[in-house]
Scaffold this motif. Structure first.
Motif, mmCIF file in Angstrom:
data_model
loop_
_atom_site.group_PDB
_atom_site.id
_atom_site.type_symbol
_atom_site.label_atom_id
_atom_site.label_comp_id
_atom_site.label_asym_id
_atom_site.label_seq_id
_atom_site.Cartn_x
_atom_site.Cartn_y
_atom_site.Cartn_z
ATOM 1 N N UNK A 41 40.846 20.290 2.156
ATOM 2 C CA UNK A 41 39.748 20.458 1.198
ATOM 3 C C UNK A 41 38.569 21.085 1.924
ATOM 4 N N UNK A 42 37.924 22.044 1.283
ATOM 5 C CA UNK A 42 36.808 22.727 1.950
ATOM 6 C C UNK A 42 35.576 21.841 2.116
ATOM 7 N N UNK A 43 35.514 20.707 1.390
ATOM 8 C CA UNK A 43 34.327 19.834 1.483
ATOM 9 C C UNK A 43 34.309 18.990 2.747
ATOM 10 N N UNK A 44 35.469 18.815 3.389
ATOM 11 C CA UNK A 44 35.528 17.921 4.550
ATOM 12 C C UNK A 44 34.639 18.380 5.707
ATOM 13 N N UNK A 45 34.368 19.670 5.814
ATOM 14 C CA UNK A 45 33.565 20.142 6.949
ATOM 15 C C UNK A 45 32.091 20.293 6.594
ATOM 16 N N UNK A 46 31.690 19.816 5.393
ATOM 17 C CA UNK A 46 30.261 19.852 5.048
ATOM 18 C C UNK A 46 29.550 18.694 5.743
ATOM 19 N N UNK A 47 28.247 18.818 5.877
ATOM 20 C CA UNK A 47 27.447 17.834 6.624
ATOM 21 C C UNK A 47 27.598 16.424 6.052
ATOM 22 N N UNK A 48 27.534 16.306 4.716
ATOM 23 C CA UNK A 48 27.569 14.977 4.090
ATOM 24 C C UNK A 48 28.869 14.245 4.379
ATOM 25 N N UNK A 49 29.983 14.976 4.406
ATOM 26 C CA UNK A 49 31.274 14.337 4.674
ATOM 27 C C UNK A 49 31.462 14.053 6.158
ATOM 28 N N UNK A 50 31.045 14.989 7.002
ATOM 29 C CA UNK A 50 31.197 14.761 8.452
ATOM 30 C C UNK A 50 30.396 13.540 8.904
ATOM 31 N N UNK A 51 29.299 13.258 8.189
ATOM 32 C CA UNK A 51 28.493 12.072 8.502
ATOM 33 C C UNK A 51 29.288 10.783 8.320
ATOM 34 N N UNK A 52 30.310 10.838 7.467
ATOM 35 C CA UNK A 52 31.125 9.653 7.175
ATOM 36 C C UNK A 52 32.357 9.555 8.065
ATOM 37 N N UNK A 53 32.570 10.548 8.914
ATOM 38 C CA UNK A 53 33.721 10.516 9.826
ATOM 39 C C UNK A 53 33.539 9.417 10.875
ATOM 40 N N UNK A 54 34.600 8.660 11.168
ATOM 41 C CA UNK A 54 34.527 7.769 12.324
ATOM 42 C C UNK A 54 34.415 8.600 13.602
ATOM 43 N N UNK A 55 33.906 7.969 14.652
ATOM 44 C CA UNK A 55 33.632 8.679 15.908
ATOM 45 C C UNK A 55 34.880 9.410 16.422
ATOM 46 N N UNK A 56 36.047 8.767 16.295
ATOM 47 C CA UNK A 56 37.268 9.366 16.852
ATOM 48 C C UNK A 56 37.734 10.590 16.062
ATOM 49 N N UNK A 57 37.148 10.823 14.892
ATOM 50 C CA UNK A 57 37.513 12.003 14.107
ATOM 51 C C UNK A 57 36.755 13.260 14.533
ATOM 52 N N UNK A 58 35.771 13.113 15.386
ATOM 53 C CA UNK A 58 34.969 14.280 15.763
ATOM 54 C C UNK A 58 35.756 15.262 16.652
ATOM 55 N N UNK A 59 36.989 14.907 16.979
ATOM 56 C CA UNK A 59 37.860 15.817 17.757
ATOM 57 C C UNK A 59 38.589 16.803 16.840
ATOM 58 N N UNK A 60 38.291 16.753 15.532
ATOM 59 C CA UNK A 60 39.063 17.560 14.576
ATOM 60 C C UNK A 60 38.989 19.052 14.913
ATOM 61 N N UNK A 61 40.023 19.756 14.463
ATOM 62 C CA UNK A 61 40.054 21.216 14.608
ATOM 63 C C UNK A 61 40.261 21.828 13.218
ATOM 64 N N UNK A 62 39.717 22.996 13.012
ATOM 65 C CA UNK A 62 39.903 23.695 11.743
ATOM 66 C C UNK A 62 41.251 24.427 11.747
ATOM 67 N N UNK A 63 42.021 24.206 10.677
ATOM 68 C CA UNK A 63 43.287 24.942 10.515
ATOM 69 C C UNK A 63 42.975 26.171 9.669
ATOM 70 N N UNK A 64 42.684 27.268 10.338
ATOM 71 C CA UNK A 64 42.211 28.457 9.615
ATOM 72 C C UNK A 64 43.331 29.143 8.839
ATOM 73 N N UNK A 65 44.578 28.979 9.301
ATOM 74 C CA UNK A 65 45.726 29.534 8.601
ATOM 75 C C UNK A 65 46.972 28.781 9.061
ATOM 76 N N UNK A 66 48.111 29.127 8.498
ATOM 77 C CA UNK A 66 49.356 28.409 8.807
ATOM 78 C C UNK A 66 49.757 28.568 10.269
#
Length: 777
Positions: free
Chosen positions: A740-765
């Motif tokens: 979902x494109x909303x997951x990388x918005x500021x409001x949603x990232x604020x709700x990420x647990x600390x261990x989720x800050x390692x996420x990577x963007x899957x730009x394509x398959x």
């Protein structure tokens, strides 16, 4: 030092002498009010010599105890220089069938009051007057007995001796329990990361008489980390009784396993798992009429013996054990379990036994505050559960149906049903263009109509138990009782709304903010600990679950190696409702990419059944070699178990399609290689509906966070729960893909647990495929 014992005359008599049938069939809510009026009428029929509602109290030393017995006599008067204690009983039983020996307990209460009064006033003899008043006919029947003070004293101490048998059992048990608690160490050789901190925080919270709100990740052992310090506080006399509260049966088992674990290390603690009446009833249908149920017939003649047998032989009392003894002693299993709760140190039960005004355990929460400890597991579930507990709705259709049903036989009843039917039809004048209305204030007129109907309905329900429609009409009556009960607690945190539902009309008293009502319940105990892996954001949960400003919060980071989780976000796909039709194929391809990374089991979670089924069909058509299973909208317990049995560690690839926020997105444990990945489609927003929008408007006015409170926070909670299925232990490894494109918005990232800050963007398959391959390598 002598032990202090306080007991009321009524409780003393009822517990020692109770006998006969259990009968919880309909009695009518107005009977208590009528009984009070009858008492007053009889009391006022005497002259000025009559003293009504006389408080009596006797304190004395007996064996190892300082005992206080107290109560209130209905009346005391003088007649021919003789002191008479008056005991008044209201009844609906025909007076012709009541004789002098009708009920031993009625005489026993009068005799206890007579003894206390005689002792305090140095009397040699007294009379006890027993008055029966028929609520329907208003006729009376009186019996009189004379007693010497020595007779009364002998009877009084007979009751005390039998009562002390239970007190001694309790005190001996307390000594045994406390001795075992003093010797008890934490049941594991080492604390997991975060466990010691949670245990210490729980203990200090209990010590300080505060509440604690904890976000702690799955796998650190929240249950043992809250139970262990709570049990320690019992042994030190700080806490009195533990209520371990859950939303689901599966979490009850985790608590029980923790108690069993400590028991294996030497702990002695009476623990009971409380099961709902509908589930534990030994009959095909719940009917507590002693004429229909052999377990209700003579229940009180046998139940004390069953309780004593269990307490002398068992520490952990499960549903199976209650059923076994209920059959052995031929008593009602539900009532048996309620009685056992009085003697239990730890009660494992559903939220509603503490928080729901309709079914809470009145024997604990109607009196003054006790040092109860509330441990609230998976506390994120309590928000919506509390809203449900404190809300009530009625529909128009039954009122029309029973208006017609009673038209010929009961004109008054028919008219009363008809008036509510007409009123609900008339609410259409308040509707807006979308066929609903919302009012901040309640509707006094409907309450008056409901109370009138209830008053007319009660005599019919008492006299027509064989009627073919009896059960359905009784259900309507209880819904009206619930409506009036919720009306009594209605305030500015509620809203009233009505709406057209198919061909019917609904009227609802809706609790928007349960915080005050929850906080009032918390005041009945000493401390509460609310814990969950997804209590995000903490301040929101602290506020809405009834926490006070001075209460504590705590956030424990994940103890697991960040390298064990591969978290990716496909931010270029929109799963908004308007865009879903264009996303089916893309999502299917992303699921394939994740599943091709390594053989194993994967969950895919969707925001709706329709969305899930569309993607499922495409995925299945493209991947005939992959074993796929899909959640259906209504699954029996056995079907759910069969679904989970598919998750085998057999080096095959399976993809399970399920709904976000449903039965498979939280509360299930698939450790190791039983689950190695989860794909979460969408941000989990609850479906847009009238109630969610009402909540949104309310909190917009209150704190400008309406969208967050109504939609965003509950949705993200579902996402966090679903993702939490993957990493359950320190050995687990897995992938999580958020789509979902909303997951990388500021409001949603604020709700990420600390261990989720390692996420990577899957730009394509290709990008996602490469990342997953690197992770598994």
């Amino acid at each position: 030092m002598k032990k202090e014992i306080k007991v009321s005359v009524r409780n003393l008599v009822e517990f020692v002498l109770r006998s006969g049938d259990l009968d919880t069939s309909f009695m009518g809510s107005s009977r208590a009010v009528e009984g009070t009026r009858a008492h007053t009428k009889i009391q006022n029929s005497y002259g000025d010599e009559y003293n009504k509602e006389v408080t009596l109290k006797q304190s004395f030393q007996y064996e190892d105890f300082n005992i206080t017995v107290e109560g209130r006599a209905d009346g005391i008067f003088k007649e021919n220089e003789k002191t008479v204690i008056d005991e008044i009983k209201t009844t609906t039983t025909a007076l012709d069938s009541i004789d002098e020996d009708y009920n031993e307990m009625h005489w026993a209460q009068g005799k206890c009051y007579a003894y206390i009064y005689g002792k305090l006033n140095h009397l040699d003899d007294l009379d006890v007057n027993l008055t029966y008043y028929h609520l329907d006919t208003e006729e009376m029947k009186k019996f009189r007995r004379s007693f010497f003070i020595e007779e009364l004293e002998s009877f009084f101490y007979f009751l005390i001796d039998r009562y002390l048998k239970w007190i001694r059992l309790t005190l001996d048990w307390t000594n045994t329990r406390d001795d075992s608690i003093r010797k008890l160490n934490f049941p594991y050789d080492v604390y997991r990361k975060g466990q010691r901190e949670l245990a210490v925080a729980t203990y200090n919270t209990i010590l300080d008489e505060k509440n604690l709100f904890v976000q702690a990740p799955t796998g650190i052992g929240k249950t043992i980390s809250t139970l262990f310090p709570s049990i320690k506080s019992l042994g030190e006399g700080i806490g009195y009784k533990i209520f371990y509260l859950t939303a689901k049966t599966i979490t009850r088992q985790v608590a029980l396993d923790s108690i069993e674990n400590m028991k294996s290390k030497g702990l002695r603690i009476k623990t009971i798992v409380l099961t709902a009446k509908e589930k534990i009833c030994l009959n095909d249908e719940v009917n507590c009429d002693p004429n229909c149920c052999s377990y209700a017939k003579g229940h009180y003649d046998r139940v004390n013996e069953a309780i004593m047998e269990i307490l002398e032989n068992k520490d952990i009392i499960t549903r199976e054990l209650v059923e076994y003894y209920a059959k052995m002693y031929n008593v009602c299993p539900f009532e048996l379990s309620l009685d056992l709760c009085i003697f239990a140190d730890c009660i494992i039960c559903d939220y509603n036994y503490v928080f729901d005004p309709m079914v809470s355990l009145k024997r604990f929460f109607q009196e003054e505050r006790e040092d109860f400890i509330f441990l609230v597991d998976e506390a994120h579930n309590l928000v919506d559960r509390a809203r449900d507990m404190y809300s009530i709705e009625i529909y128009k259709k039954p009122f029309l149906e029973y208006k017609k049903y009673f038209k010929e036989s009961e004109r008054g009843l028919s008219k009363a049903f008809g008036k509510i039917n007409s009123f609900m039809l008339g609410t259409k004048k308040w509707y807006n263009d979308e066929n609903y209305f919302v009012r901040k204030e309640g509707i006094d007129e409907i309450i008056l109509l409901i109370e009138r109907l209830m008053k007319k309905l009660e005599p019919w329900l008492l006299e027509n138990k064989e009627d073919e429609k009896y059960k359905e009409i009784l259900d309507v009556y209880f819904s009206l009782v619930g409506f009036v009960k919720i009306w009594d607690i209605y305030d500015e945190k509620f809203i009233t709304y009505g709406e057209k539902v198919d061909e019917d009309i609904k009227l609802k008293l809706f609790c928007l903010d349960p915080s005050h009502l929850l906080s009032e319940t918390l005041k009945k105990g000493r401390s509460a600990v609310f814990f969950s892996a997804t209590l995000t954001p903490l301040e929101y949960f602290k506020e809405i679950l009834g926490g006070a400003e001075e209460d504590y919060t705590m956030k424990i980071p994940s103890p697991f190696d960040e390298k064990n989780l591969s978290l990716s976000i496909a931010e270029h796909i929109s799963t908004r409702y308007k865009d879903r039709g264009n996303s089916y194929l893309d999502i299917a391809k992303y699921i394939e990419t994740v599943a091709e990374g390594k053989k194993g089991n994967y969950f895919v979670f969707f925001p709706s059944y329709v969305y899930m089924e569309k993607v499922y069909e495409i995925f299945k058509e493209r991947n005939e070699n992959i074993n796929t299973i899909i959640q259906s909208s209504s699954m029996e317990e056995s079907e759910k178990e069969d679904f989970l049995k598919e998750f085998q560690d057999d080096n095959k690839t399976r993809v399970a399609f399920a709904v976000l926020g449903g039965i498979f997105s939280e509360g299930i444990d698939l450790t190791g290689d039983k689950l190695i990945g989860a794909i979460i489609v969408g941000v989990g927003l609850p479906q847009i509906c009238l109630e969610r929008n009402i909540i949104r408007n309310y909190f917009d006015e209150k704190n400008k966070l309406g969208y967050e409170y109504a939609y965003m926070y509950p949705g993200m909670n579902k996402v966090l729960q679903a993702a939490g299925r993957v990493i359950r232990t320190e050995k687990d490894k897995g992938v999580v893909l958020l789509i979902d494109d909303r997951f990388t918005t500021y409001k949603y990232k604020k709700l990420f647990p600390k261990e989720w800050m390692i996420y990577k963007k899957a730009r394509n398959l290709e990008n996602l495929k490469r990342r997953i391959e690197e992770f598994w390598e």
